[in-house]
Design a protein around this motif. Structure first.
Motif, PDB file in Angstrom:
ATOM      1  N   ASN A 137      11.438   4.945  -0.731  1.00 20.15           N
ATOM      2  CA  ASN A 137      11.477   5.812  -1.907  1.00 20.15           C
ATOM      3  C   ASN A 137      11.387   4.949  -3.154  1.00 20.15           C
ATOM      4  OD1 ASN A 137      11.730   8.011  -3.582  1.00 20.15           O
ATOM      5  ND2 ASN A 137      13.960   8.150  -3.377  1.00 20.15           N
ATOM      6  N   PHE A 138      10.161   4.735  -3.611  1.00 26.01           N
ATOM      7  CA  PHE A 138       9.939   3.838  -4.737  1.00 26.01           C
ATOM      8  C   PHE A 138      10.150   4.593  -6.049  1.00 26.01           C
ATOM      9  CE2 PHE A 138       7.260   1.632  -7.880  1.00 26.01           C
ATOM     10  CZ  PHE A 138       7.769   0.351  -7.764  1.00 26.01           C
ATOM     11  N   GLU A 139      11.264   4.327  -6.680  1.00 26.97           N
ATOM     12  CA  GLU A 139      11.577   4.915  -7.971  1.00 26.97           C
ATOM     13  C   GLU A 139      12.004   3.811  -8.925  1.00 26.97           C
ATOM     14  OE1 GLU A 139      14.459   7.973  -7.870  1.00 26.97           O
ATOM     15  OE2 GLU A 139      13.297   9.305  -6.553  1.00 26.97           O
ATOM     16  N   LEU A 150       0.826  -1.208   0.000  1.00 25.59           N
ATOM     17  CA  LEU A 150       0.000   0.000   0.000  1.00 25.59           C
ATOM     18  C   LEU A 150       0.860   1.259   0.000  1.00 25.59           C
ATOM     19  CD1 LEU A 150      -2.823   1.177   0.059  1.00 25.59           C
ATOM     20  CD2 LEU A 150      -2.820   0.960   2.560  1.00 25.59           C
ATOM     21  N   LYS A 151       1.980   1.220   0.709  1.00 27.37           N
ATOM     22  CA  LYS A 151       2.883   2.380   0.725  1.00 27.37           C
ATOM     23  C   LYS A 151       3.489   2.622  -0.656  1.00 27.37           C
ATOM     24  CE  LYS A 151       4.144   2.394   5.629  1.00 27.37           C
ATOM     25  NZ  LYS A 151       5.215   2.179   6.631  1.00 27.37           N
ATOM     26  N   VAL A 152       3.822   1.547  -1.360  1.00 29.98           N
ATOM     27  CA  VAL A 152       4.337   1.696  -2.724  1.00 29.98           C
ATOM     28  C   VAL A 152       3.236   2.225  -3.641  1.00 29.98           C
ATOM     29  CG1 VAL A 152       5.105   0.419  -4.765  1.00 29.98           C
ATOM     30  CG2 VAL A 152       6.200   0.013  -2.556  1.00 29.98           C
ATOM     31  N   ALA A 153       2.040   1.679  -3.486  1.00 30.89           N
ATOM     32  CA  ALA A 153       0.907   2.145  -4.297  1.00 30.89           C
ATOM     33  C   ALA A 153       0.661   3.629  -4.079  1.00 30.89           C
ATOM     34  CB  ALA A 153      -0.339   1.339  -3.956  1.00 30.89           C
ATOM     35  N   LYS A 164       2.569  10.136  -7.888  1.00 31.46           N
ATOM     36  CA  LYS A 164       3.312  10.471  -9.107  1.00 31.46           C
ATOM     37  C   LYS A 164       2.391  10.579 -10.316  1.00 31.46           C
ATOM     38  CE  LYS A 164       7.467   9.027 -11.642  1.00 31.46           C
ATOM     39  NZ  LYS A 164       8.254  10.208 -11.296  1.00 31.46           N
ATOM     40  N   ASN A 165       1.300   9.815 -10.304  1.00 30.48           N
ATOM     41  CA  ASN A 165       0.429   9.740 -11.474  1.00 30.48           C
ATOM     42  C   ASN A 165      -0.971  10.301 -11.247  1.00 30.48           C
ATOM     43  OD1 ASN A 165       1.985   7.866 -13.563  1.00 30.48           O
ATOM     44  ND2 ASN A 165       2.339   7.009 -11.525  1.00 30.48           N
TER      45      ASN A 165
END
Length: 274
Positions: free
Chosen positions: A146-148, A18-21, A27-28
């Motif tokens: 920090n999902f990049e 959920l944190k990544v989502a 971002k989108n």
């Protein structure tokens, strides 16, 4: 990428997903749909309340809604449109149905990490979602602050049947402005001359308007190790791979990518059904 579905069982691993989502949604400018599938104790196949009284059912539903409401109000979701759904159904059917009804673009699911993910791929509900979902499924193994995605690997034989799922991967890649690494893994049992591989890859890429990409040929003892070792060599942020609904993972080079690839990959994996 307008709508992201995150199934949750309220576990730590589901929270990682959920944190990544949430990061992807920011971002989108996406909406997040958080889904909890309520499977009642002793639930029979032909009756939604099988073995459970109506008052007990209502209590389970109330508790699930209360917990889901707390999750939806997490600080990391501030400012993101969130829809909460609690559904009484078998997980695979419920997740598939909701993803279609809500016109979902991406499903994000948590796993138990590089070792516990064997649960994901041996008869579990997540494995069934991965195999049967027509929507891309992003599998998250651990908490990612920090999902990049700057570099994403797509390993394939670049056959005609992989073009349709590849289009979905392209949308995901472009949303991060990431660089695509298209790699062919050569093994002793699946050797092909370089000129043959280059021809197949060129014919594949010519059908797409690709700009930020590289092609690679990587040699290893088997395909699984090749994908993992190549991903390590370029420090990839994610691995994209195709699956077959009936037989599991796509067959490449007269062999098959074992489910151990996802078991052993530490990086996020995005699966795309052929």
């Amino acid at each position: 990428m307008k709508r992201i579905l995150v199934p949750t069982d309220f576990s730590e691993h589901a929270e990682h997903a959920l944190k990544v989502a949430a990061q992807i949604a920011r971002k989108n400018n996406s909406e997040i749909i958080i889904l909890h599938m309520l499977e009642l104790p002793h639930q029979s196949n032909d009756a939604i309340f099988g073995g459970v009284s109506i008052p007990e059912t209502m209590l389970f539903m109330q508790k699930a809604n209360e917990t889901l409401d707390k999750v939806s109000n997490s600080d990391f979701l501030d400012g993101i449109p969130v829809t909460e759904i609690v559904k009484m159904d078998k997980p695979i059917h419920g997740i598939t149905q909701v993803s279609k009804e809500q016109d979902v673009d991406l499903i994000v699911m948590g796993s138990h990490g590089s070792t516990g993910i064997d649960e994901l791929l041996i008869g579990s509900n997540t494995e069934k979602v991965v195999r049967n979902s027509d929507i891309p499924v992003l599998i998250i193994k651990k908490e990612i602050q920090n999902f990049e995605i700057k570099n994403i690997v797509f390993a394939s034989d670049f056959s005609e049947e992989t073009k349709k799922p590849f289009q979905k991967l392209l949308k995901f890649t472009k949303s991060f402005d990431a660089k695509l690494h298209l790699v062919t893994i050569c093994t002793p049992n699946s050797f092909k001359p370089t000129h043959i591989i280059n021809k197949a890859v060129k014919e594949f890429t010519d059908d797409f308007n690709l700009t930020n990409f590289e092609t690679h040929i990587y040699n290893d003892t088997n395909i699984e190790k090749g994908i993992l070792n190549f991903s390590n060599s370029i420090n990839a942020d994610a691995i994209g791979m195709c699956t077959h609904g009936r037989t599991g993972f796509a067959h490449f080079f007269n062999g098959s990518i074992s489910e151990g690839l996802v078991n052993h990959a530490i990086r996020p994996v995005i699966t795309l059904k052929i």
